[in-house]
Design a protein around this motif. Structure first.
Motif, mmCIF file in Angstrom:
data_model
loop_
_atom_site.group_PDB
_atom_site.id
_atom_site.type_symbol
_atom_site.label_atom_id
_atom_site.label_comp_id
_atom_site.label_asym_id
_atom_site.label_seq_id
_atom_site.Cartn_x
_atom_site.Cartn_y
_atom_site.Cartn_z
ATOM 1 N N ASN A 190 -4.405 4.300 -6.178
ATOM 2 C CA ASN A 190 -3.846 5.549 -5.653
ATOM 3 C C ASN A 190 -2.324 5.555 -5.545
ATOM 4 O O ASN A 190 -1.720 6.607 -5.570
ATOM 5 C CB ASN A 190 -4.479 5.884 -4.288
ATOM 6 N N VAL A 191 -1.679 4.386 -5.400
ATOM 7 C CA VAL A 191 -0.218 4.406 -5.243
ATOM 8 C C VAL A 191 0.501 3.586 -6.311
ATOM 9 O O VAL A 191 1.701 3.396 -6.216
ATOM 10 C CB VAL A 191 0.210 3.879 -3.853
ATOM 11 N N THR A 192 -0.233 3.077 -7.300
ATOM 12 C CA THR A 192 0.419 2.218 -8.286
ATOM 13 C C THR A 192 1.512 3.000 -9.032
ATOM 14 O O THR A 192 1.339 4.188 -9.335
ATOM 15 C CB THR A 192 -0.629 1.657 -9.260
ATOM 16 N N PRO A 193 2.659 2.356 -9.296
ATOM 17 C CA PRO A 193 3.746 3.079 -9.975
ATOM 18 C C PRO A 193 3.364 3.524 -11.383
ATOM 19 O O PRO A 193 3.818 4.571 -11.836
ATOM 20 C CB PRO A 193 4.874 2.047 -10.027
ATOM 21 N N SER A 194 2.558 2.713 -12.089
ATOM 22 C CA SER A 194 2.158 3.187 -13.411
ATOM 23 C C SER A 194 0.705 2.818 -13.654
ATOM 24 O O SER A 194 0.346 1.642 -13.660
ATOM 25 C CB SER A 194 3.071 2.602 -14.492
ATOM 26 N N ARG A 195 -0.124 3.854 -13.825
ATOM 27 C CA ARG A 195 -1.561 3.599 -13.998
ATOM 28 C C ARG A 195 -1.867 3.046 -15.372
ATOM 29 O O ARG A 195 -2.865 2.379 -15.575
ATOM 30 C CB ARG A 195 -2.329 4.897 -13.794
ATOM 31 N N GLY A 238 -4.557 -10.816 -3.121
ATOM 32 C CA GLY A 238 -4.221 -9.656 -3.936
ATOM 33 C C GLY A 238 -5.369 -8.667 -3.979
ATOM 34 O O GLY A 238 -5.168 -7.451 -3.854
ATOM 35 N N LYS A 239 -6.586 -9.179 -4.132
ATOM 36 C CA LYS A 239 -7.749 -8.281 -4.198
ATOM 37 C C LYS A 239 -7.926 -7.557 -2.858
ATOM 38 O O LYS A 239 -8.073 -6.335 -2.822
ATOM 39 C CB LYS A 239 -8.985 -9.096 -4.521
ATOM 40 N N LEU A 240 -7.868 -8.331 -1.759
ATOM 41 C CA LEU A 240 -8.079 -7.704 -0.452
ATOM 42 C C LEU A 240 -6.980 -6.699 -0.143
ATOM 43 O O LEU A 240 -7.234 -5.616 0.385
ATOM 44 C CB LEU A 240 -8.132 -8.775 0.633
ATOM 45 N N PHE A 241 -5.715 -7.055 -0.504
ATOM 46 C CA PHE A 241 -4.593 -6.147 -0.257
ATOM 47 C C PHE A 241 -4.807 -4.831 -0.993
ATOM 48 O O PHE A 241 -4.672 -3.756 -0.414
ATOM 49 C CB PHE A 241 -3.278 -6.778 -0.741
ATOM 50 N N SER A 242 -5.138 -4.919 -2.291
ATOM 51 C CA SER A 242 -5.217 -3.663 -3.052
ATOM 52 C C SER A 242 -6.400 -2.837 -2.570
ATOM 53 O O SER A 242 -6.327 -1.605 -2.547
ATOM 54 C CB SER A 242 -5.290 -3.930 -4.555
ATOM 55 N N GLU A 243 -7.497 -3.508 -2.146
ATOM 56 C CA GLU A 243 -8.617 -2.729 -1.617
ATOM 57 C C GLU A 243 -8.209 -2.014 -0.333
ATOM 58 O O GLU A 243 -8.602 -0.871 -0.091
ATOM 59 C CB GLU A 243 -9.810 -3.640 -1.341
ATOM 60 N N GLU A 244 -7.394 -2.709 0.473
ATOM 61 C CA GLU A 244 -6.939 -2.102 1.721
ATOM 62 C C GLU A 244 -6.056 -0.894 1.435
ATOM 63 O O GLU A 244 -6.187 0.156 2.069
ATOM 64 C CB GLU A 244 -6.171 -3.167 2.521
ATOM 65 N N VAL A 245 -5.145 -1.047 0.457
ATOM 66 C CA VAL A 245 -4.241 0.058 0.140
ATOM 67 C C VAL A 245 -5.019 1.241 -0.429
ATOM 68 O O VAL A 245 -4.692 2.397 -0.177
ATOM 69 C CB VAL A 245 -3.151 -0.424 -0.845
ATOM 70 N N VAL A 282 3.059 3.800 2.832
ATOM 71 C CA VAL A 282 1.873 2.957 2.726
ATOM 72 C C VAL A 282 1.930 1.804 3.716
ATOM 73 O O VAL A 282 0.978 1.557 4.460
ATOM 74 C CB VAL A 282 1.732 2.411 1.285
ATOM 75 N N PHE A 283 3.054 1.122 3.755
ATOM 76 C CA PHE A 283 3.097 -0.141 4.491
ATOM 77 C C PHE A 283 2.790 0.009 5.985
ATOM 78 O O PHE A 283 2.016 -0.788 6.516
ATOM 79 C CB PHE A 283 4.439 -0.834 4.250
ATOM 80 N N PRO A 284 3.350 1.023 6.678
ATOM 81 C CA PRO A 284 3.022 1.136 8.107
ATOM 82 C C PRO A 284 1.521 1.302 8.348
ATOM 83 O O PRO A 284 1.008 0.873 9.378
ATOM 84 C CB PRO A 284 3.780 2.388 8.545
ATOM 85 N N GLN A 285 0.806 1.913 7.396
ATOM 86 C CA GLN A 285 -0.629 2.114 7.591
ATOM 87 C C GLN A 285 -1.425 0.828 7.440
ATOM 88 O O GLN A 285 -2.492 0.689 8.026
ATOM 89 C CB GLN A 285 -1.157 3.120 6.568
ATOM 90 N N VAL A 286 -0.933 -0.081 6.606
ATOM 91 C CA VAL A 286 -1.760 -1.255 6.301
ATOM 92 C C VAL A 286 -1.224 -2.531 6.944
ATOM 93 O O VAL A 286 -1.787 -3.595 6.726
ATOM 94 C CB VAL A 286 -1.868 -1.473 4.775
ATOM 95 N N ARG A 287 -0.121 -2.411 7.730
ATOM 96 C CA ARG A 287 0.499 -3.643 8.214
ATOM 97 C C ARG A 287 -0.463 -4.483 9.047
ATOM 98 O O ARG A 287 -0.571 -5.697 8.862
ATOM 99 C CB ARG A 287 1.744 -3.320 9.024
ATOM 100 N N VAL A 288 -1.188 -3.839 9.940
ATOM 101 C CA VAL A 288 -2.102 -4.588 10.808
ATOM 102 C C VAL A 288 -3.198 -5.255 9.983
ATOM 103 O O VAL A 288 -3.495 -6.439 10.143
ATOM 104 C CB VAL A 288 -2.696 -3.645 11.868
#
Lengths: 278, 271
Positions: free
Chosen positions: A111-116, A166-173, A199-205
């Motif tokens: 959803n937020v990747t710079p280039s799909r 990396g996998k968990l981060f991208s799933e979270e984002v 994005v970052f403030p939403q996923v920081r926790v």
């Protein structure tokens, strides 16, 4: 379970939980699975009689050889120093791995990747590839290239953590609320600002929780990378396994279990605190 | 702006500043710890002479580039073995973890003060000891071969499957249980018609996920004598056929990717 019921005048009908076409697929699936099972037991030459006899043998193996654990051996100064080394190795590996996993988590979130077209598949492939190759294989590869020592271990753990975090981060984002992102995009912000402020403030926790969990998992992996010469307590384990010093092996395994329990406790406590600080 | 509002704003800003300072302190502590660890472990423990210059490292890496196509026909059989070991290990793990699930779910455990900690101990044992160590243990118990690998995978799978399934059972809706009891069902019927249908989709999804992880695990068990791709990897490495090593790693990648695709679709079909 089948129930027959007869109502005056109505034909007797059988009740069953699963009806005809589904039941056929079900039985077909189970039969296929059983055939594969039988075939693979035959193919792998698994001696079933040995499997049955195993239980008695494992019992005597534990009572005769592994018991009693040589506790003094693991309280030795040299061994405790390698335990500290293992903890530090896990810390470094998790830290570097996570620093590299952060951009991958960003690029690999659809959803937020710079280039799909380009960055998304590359990031996905990198996280998949680093995760698919087992940490011991990474350890062996780095030992062959860089020689024995902690550096190989730290790099192996880094690779492992890149894939894992990396996998968990991208799933979270991918699970975030897109409202703030759109609001910041509407102001004409760059991709980086969208990431930092939307994005970052939403996923920081959640990221902090994942980071702690990654450290926990990295520590478990760190106990064995030394097995292939990459530093830490794994080397002690390998030496004693090869020398058939089973009492010492039992003590080392016990120490690993205790350490993992402690690290799990710390990680659970820290994650609960982070979740509360939200 | 009223005085009360501005005071509350001040409080809010002060709290925000405090949080921010605390966060930066944590980051600083992490960085200091990282430098300390780096200095003590990596810098002190590395044989810099052995590594040599950057060029030497690059040439060492360069040896691994390339695919040994001649090896590919010899990889089918070990790859099949790897998948079979993973599958059998997962199935055996599922069978082994039934008591752990039964004892480990707080609402159905027979006698909580004894059986619950017992189940937790089983789960922790299985998760904290690495598959390589389990494989060594079972190689000592049943000898070299795929059986040791299957057992290692099975024991290693118990922790994850049991933990997730026990949590699913703890969350289940008690009403169907009461309903089956009310029509006179015994314990077994309660389990079969009230508990199992509720947790089966979650359990199958966990089991398939574990199977996917187990493919990755079984691909290395050959390193300690349990067959599969790991053995080929070890042989290629010991004969210094570095492109062959890359080939085996690529094969593992393909295998894991296949497992992920299968697991994705099967889980979608189940849920």
């Amino acid at each position: 379970m089948t129930v027959s019921q007869s109502i005056a005048g109505a034909p007797v009908r059988e009740w069953s939980r699963i009806k005809y076409p589904q039941s056929l697929y079900r039985w077909g699936g189970i039969m296929l699975a059983l055939m594969f099972l039988g075939y693979s037991i035959a193919y792998l030459n698994i001696p079933l009689e040995r499997f049955i006899g195993m239980f008695g043998r494992v019992g005597t193996l534990i009572t005769d050889r592994y018991y009693p654990p040589d506790i003094e051996y693991v309280l030795d100064k040299g061994y405790l120093a390698t335990v500290l080394d293992t903890i530090r190795m896990a810390y470094l590996g998790a830290l570097f791995g996570m620093l590299m996993a952060l951009p991958l988590g960003w690029f690999g979130a659809y959803n937020v990747t710079p280039s799909r077209r380009f960055l998304y598949p590359v990031a996905r492939f990198l996280t998949m590839g680093t995760r698919a190759v087992h940490e011991t294989i990474w350890a062996i590869l780095f030992v062959t290239i860089l020689g024995f020592g902690m550096m190989a271990g730290v790099l192996a753990l880094t690779m492992f953590c890149i894939g894992f975090a990396g996998k968990l981060f991208s799933e979270e984002v991918e699970g975030i609320n897109m409202g703030p992102v759109e609001a910041i995009r509407a102001t004409g912000a760059s991709q980086l600002s969208v990431m930092v402020y939307g994005v970052f403030p939403q996923v920081r926790v959640a990221f902090t929780g994942i980071a702690i969990y990654t450290w926990d998992v990295a520590f478990r992996a760190a106990t064995v990378v030394g097995f292939f010469g990459a530093g830490g307590m794994g080397w002690y384990l390998k030496r004693n396994v090869l020398q058939i010093e089973t009492n010492r092996v039992a003590a080392i395994l016990l120490s690993i279990i205790v350490l993992v329990l402690v690290s799990e406790g710390i990680s659970a406590w820290a994650r609960a605190r982070v979740a509360r600080a939200k | 702006m009223t005085a009360a509002a501005s005071a509350s704003l001040d409080r809010y800003m002060a709290a925000r500043g405090r949080n921010r300072r605390r966060r930066w302190l944590i980051y600083l502590a992490m960085a200091v710890a990282a430098i300390w660890c780096l200095n003590d472990t990596v810098v002190a423990d590395t044989d810099w002479e052995r590594i040599g210059s950057l060029g030497a490292i690059l040439s060492a890496v360069g040896e691994f580039i390339g695919i040994d196509w001649g090896l590919v026909p010899n990889l089918w059989q070990p790859a099949l073995e790897t998948i079979m070991v993973a599958t059998l290990g997962t199935l055996l793990g599922v069978i082994t973890c039934i008591p752990a699930i039964w004892f480990g779910a707080m609402n159905i455990t027979p006698y909580a003060p004894v059986t619950y900690p017992l189940a937790r101990l089983m789960m922790t044992l299985s998760r904290s000891i690495h598959e390589i160590v389990w494989a060594l243990f079972f190689v000592a118990a049943v000898g070299l071969g795929a059986l040791a690998g299957v057992l290692a995978i099975a024991v290693r799978s118990v922790g994850f499957i049991a933990k997730m399934s026990a949590e699913a059972i703890e969350d289940l809706d008690p009403k169907p249980v009461e309903a089956i009891r009310a029509v006179g069902g015994n314990d077994f019927q309660v389990f079969l018609y009230a508990i199992l249908p509720q947790v089966l989709p979650a359990m199958i999804s966990v089991i398939i996920f574990e199977w996917e992880i187990n493919i990755r695990r079984s691909s290395i068990l050959g390193l300690v004598g349990a067959g599969g791709l790991g053995l080929v990897f070890f042989r290629q490495l010991n004969t210094f056929n570095h492109p062959g090593v890359t080939t085996v790693i690529a094969a593992i990648l393909v295998l894991v990717l296949l497992g992920e695709i299968v697991s994705h679709y099967v889980r979608k079909a189940v849920i």
